[in-house]
Design a protein around this motif. Structure first.
Motif, PDB file in Angstrom:
ATOM      1  N   ASN A  55       0.810  -1.329   0.025  1.00 39.63           N
ATOM      2  CA  ASN A  55       0.107   0.017  -0.159  1.00 39.63           C
ATOM      3  C   ASN A  55       0.914   1.112   0.125  1.00 39.63           C
ATOM      4  O   ASN A  55       0.744   2.038   0.822  1.00 39.63           O
ATOM      5  N   GLY A  56       1.754   1.447  -0.937  1.00 38.92           N
ATOM      6  CA  GLY A  56       2.736   2.377  -0.951  1.00 38.92           C
ATOM      7  C   GLY A  56       3.611   2.632  -0.016  1.00 38.92           C
ATOM      8  O   GLY A  56       4.466   3.482   0.167  1.00 38.92           O
ATOM      9  N   GLY A  57       3.714   1.533   0.973  1.00 39.04           N
ATOM     10  CA  GLY A  57       4.670   1.712   2.161  1.00 39.04           C
ATOM     11  C   GLY A  57       3.902   2.075   3.370  1.00 39.04           C
ATOM     12  O   GLY A  57       4.561   2.075   4.533  1.00 39.04           O
ATOM     13  N   PHE A 165      -2.224  13.593   4.908  1.00 39.39           N
ATOM     14  CA  PHE A 165      -1.716  14.301   3.759  1.00 39.39           C
ATOM     15  C   PHE A 165      -0.762  13.131   2.614  1.00 39.39           C
ATOM     16  O   PHE A 165      -0.177  14.028   1.743  1.00 39.39           O
ATOM     17  N   LEU A 166      -0.822  12.021   2.972  1.00 41.73           N
ATOM     18  CA  LEU A 166      -0.227  11.210   1.906  1.00 41.73           C
ATOM     19  C   LEU A 166      -1.067  11.003   0.755  1.00 41.73           C
ATOM     20  O   LEU A 166      -2.347  10.940   0.802  1.00 41.73           O
ATOM     21  N   VAL A 171       1.074   6.646  -6.052  1.00 44.25           N
ATOM     22  CA  VAL A 171       1.910   7.887  -6.037  1.00 44.25           C
ATOM     23  C   VAL A 171       2.956   7.552  -5.104  1.00 44.25           C
ATOM     24  O   VAL A 171       4.356   7.524  -5.302  1.00 44.25           O
ATOM     25  N   GLU A 172       2.829   6.995  -3.778  1.00 39.60           N
ATOM     26  CA  GLU A 172       3.639   6.794  -2.854  1.00 39.60           C
ATOM     27  C   GLU A 172       4.550   5.723  -3.278  1.00 39.60           C
ATOM     28  O   GLU A 172       5.823   5.690  -2.935  1.00 39.60           O
ATOM     29  N   GLY A 173       4.122   4.637  -3.695  1.00 37.11           N
ATOM     30  CA  GLY A 173       4.958   3.474  -4.306  1.00 37.11           C
ATOM     31  C   GLY A 173       5.878   3.758  -5.415  1.00 37.11           C
ATOM     32  O   GLY A 173       6.759   3.399  -5.424  1.00 37.11           O
TER      33      GLY A 173
END
Length: 614
Positions: A55-57, A165-166, A171-173
């Motif tokens: 999940n993107g970390g 705000f993540l 995108v995070e991944g």
């Protein structure tokens, strides 16, 4: 009744609050936490590093390595702020490790659930320590392999404002993947495996830098990379870059290392952009990996907790080294070295099958060829055989295929020429050539000759002083005092390119001449743009500023365009081959003055894909 002013009380923040504030600086997103953990693994001399994120970390990050490991006492210190084994020079001058601040693990433990299992080689068992929202649990023995495995779960659960705000998991991944690519490029001798949501993104064994760069930059053929090597004083630059035919819509394909440390440095990024500005379409960004080695006392890495920003003692020298090295690498002729433009056809949705006709010899090729015959350009008679004249080429656009032949007294081998030997001209616009490996080269004759003319004109421009055009009435430009001083400090350099300026009191500048090539241009607009650019980047040479260099280059490009071979002009065989040879010898001939490709290559694989033969 008056309001009573309440005087604020000065107090010391709790250790938990301090750690959470620090966590916001060090690990602003999951990718930053992942970067810190992998840097620790590299500092621990790991030979293989496995990374897994979910999940993107934000849900889970796992980093395992086979490095030195930690004892129970070291584990207890590792999760406390400003405890490190990496700083041997407390003057912060010779920092040779990736980490040194001692903030990463306590910051992660303050914002998430942190679980560390570590075992030193030769120890009877591994030890585990847990930190949850800043609460540290004592070490306890457990099972585990030599090395260290770190699991981070529920990122920012203790700081919900930051978690809110993540960005999305995708995108995070992508940020996490980019950070891992940078670190994998920095340590090609270390095996890296990255898994995102159960999917293996890359799994690279220890390998040579060229192979690692080709794999992580997304280049299919390692031979297509330009190798970079340059020196300036005690600074040295190495790395790899793609030719201008390979580009991206963002700077995500650019990786920068300084003393083996991945950085995101605006000075280096600007230098890469300047080096490519004449060979790449506007709005596109090159793909490159540069590694700069600088004496440790000439660079400051202790600028930001994330350690991705730095300062150079000699910024102008670092900039010149990057621009000069890349410019030399890109200044080779078309087809000589570097990424070859390649046409990769997609599978057609509709396929046209012409009616079957009896096979016949059309005269386009010899009836028989011996096996392993090297590619050749056969020169035929001027008039094509009758069979050719009677052949109708079927095409949806009904465009005609026009081919020119010459005397059949000579056979020109393509073996010695990167762009091969010309065999035909299509639509009086495109040159067809065959190379020694059997690839088909297509050349846009107008675009190619435009670049040749452009380079010749630019060489004439730079070979001596630019001719200046005196203004009948000098223009007075009012600028902020700082910008005016920046322009006047470059007065001598401006004079060399035909711009004569002098101070006129306060922030005013008097412009007496402009380059003759820019006759009719607005002196006010030009000087204002120059002032803005010099104010934003005081290291830029006058010749590098888009305000001046871009305008001059645009004029040269227009002159080159109008003075070049036009599309639709019939060329003889000698003319076509002469154009190919000149392209191979002219710098930056792989793209035209507007950054578009001048030639493409159709390999066997491309042709088989086009005809669905694979």
């Amino acid at each position: 009744m008056t309001d009573t002013l309440i005087r604020p009380t000065l107090r010391r923040l709790s250790e938990a609050t301090i750690n959470r504030i620090a966590a916001g600086e060090v690990i602003e997103r999951p990718a930053a936490a992942l970067k810190e953990l992998v840097e620790n693994a590299l500092d621990a001399r790991a030979g293989r590093i496995g990374i897994s994120i979910a999940n993107g970390g934000s849900d889970r990050i796992v980093v395992s390595d086979d490095g030195l490991g930690m004892t129970p006492d070291e584990l207890a210190l590792a999760v406390q702020r400003h405890c490190t084994s990496k700083l041997t020079d407390e003057a912060l001058v010779r920092i040779s490790t990736l980490g040194f601040r001692g903030e990463a693990l306590p910051s992660i433990g303050a914002a998430a659930r942190l679980n560390i299992v570590s075992r030193v080689r030769g120890a009877d068992s591994a030890w585990r320590i847990r930190v949850e929202g800043g609460v540290i649990f004592p070490p306890e023995p457990c099972a585990g392999e030599p090395g260290t495995t770190i699991v981070v779960e529920d990122m920012f659960f203790a700081t919900p404002a930051r978690r809110k705000f993540l960005k999305s998991a995708r995108v995070e991944g992508s940020h996490a993947e980019a950070a891992m690519r940078r670190l994998a490029l920095a340590a090609p001798d270390v095996a890296f495996m990255l898994e995102v949501d159960g999917r293996t993104v890359f799994d690279r064994p220890p390998e040579e830098p060229l192979a690692r760069a080709a794999a992580l930059l997304g280049v299919e053929d390692a031979d297509g990379l330009l190798e970079l090597e340059g020196e300036r004083g005690a600074m040295r630059l190495t790395g790899f870059a793609c030719g201008p035919s390979v580009h991206r819509p963002t700077t995500a394909g650019q990786f920068m290392l300084v003393n083996g440390r991945p950085v995101v440095d605006p000075l280096l990024r600007t230098s890469i952009r300047v080096a490519y500005r004449r060979v790449m379409e506007s709005g596109r960004h090159p793909v490159a990996m540069i590694s700069l080695t600088v004496p440790y006392d000439q660079v400051d890495v202790n600028v930001h907790p994330a350690k991705t920003e730095l300062r150079f003692a000699d910024e102008a020298g670092a900039r010149s080294l990057v621009i000069g090295t890349l410019t030399r690498a890109l200044g080779l002729g078309a087809g000589v070295v570097g990424v070859r433009p390649s046409f990769a056809p997609s599978r057609p949705q509709r396929v046209f099958y012409p009616p079957e006709t009896p096979a016949r010899n059309t005269g386009f090729a010899e009836a028989t060829l011996a096996l392993n015959t090297p590619p050749q350009a056969r020169r035929f008679s001027q008039e094509p055989p009758a069979s050719v004249a009677s052949t109708q080429v079927v095409a949806s656009s009904e465009a005609s295929l026009r081919t020119r032949f010459e005397d059949n007294v000579a056979t020109e081998s393509a073996a010695d020429f990167p762009l091969g030997a010309a065999v035909a001209q299509v639509l009086d616009t495109y040159i067809l050539a065959v190379t020694a490996d059997g690839s088909l080269i297509l050349v846009d004759q107008h675009a190619a000759h435009e670049r040749l003319t452009h380079e010749a004109l630019r060489e004439q421009l730079l070979s001596g002083a630019v001719r200046a055009q005196r203004l009948l009435i000098p223009d007075v430009i009012d600028l902020p005092r700082g910008q005016a001083e920046a322009v006047l400090a470059r007065a001598a350099a401006l004079a060399r390119v035909g711009i004569e300026v002098e101070g006129f009191g306060g922030g005013s500048i008097l412009v007496r001449s402009l380059p003759d090539l820019l006759r009719g241009a607005s002196a006010v607009d030009l000087l204002r743009d120059l002032a803005d650019e010099l104010d934003a980047d005081d290291l830029a040479a006058i010749e590098e500023t888009p305000a001046l260099d871009g305008r001059l280059d645009a004029v040269i490009a227009r002159m080159a365009c109008h003075g070049s071979i036009r599309a639709g002009r019939t060329l003889g065989m000698e003319e076509m081959n002469a154009l190919l040879r000149q392209m191979e010898a002219t710098p930056r001939a792989g793209t035209c003055s507007h950054g578009r490709p001048t030639w493409v290559r159709l390999t066997r694989a491309d042709l088989e894909l086009l005809f669905r033969r694979h």
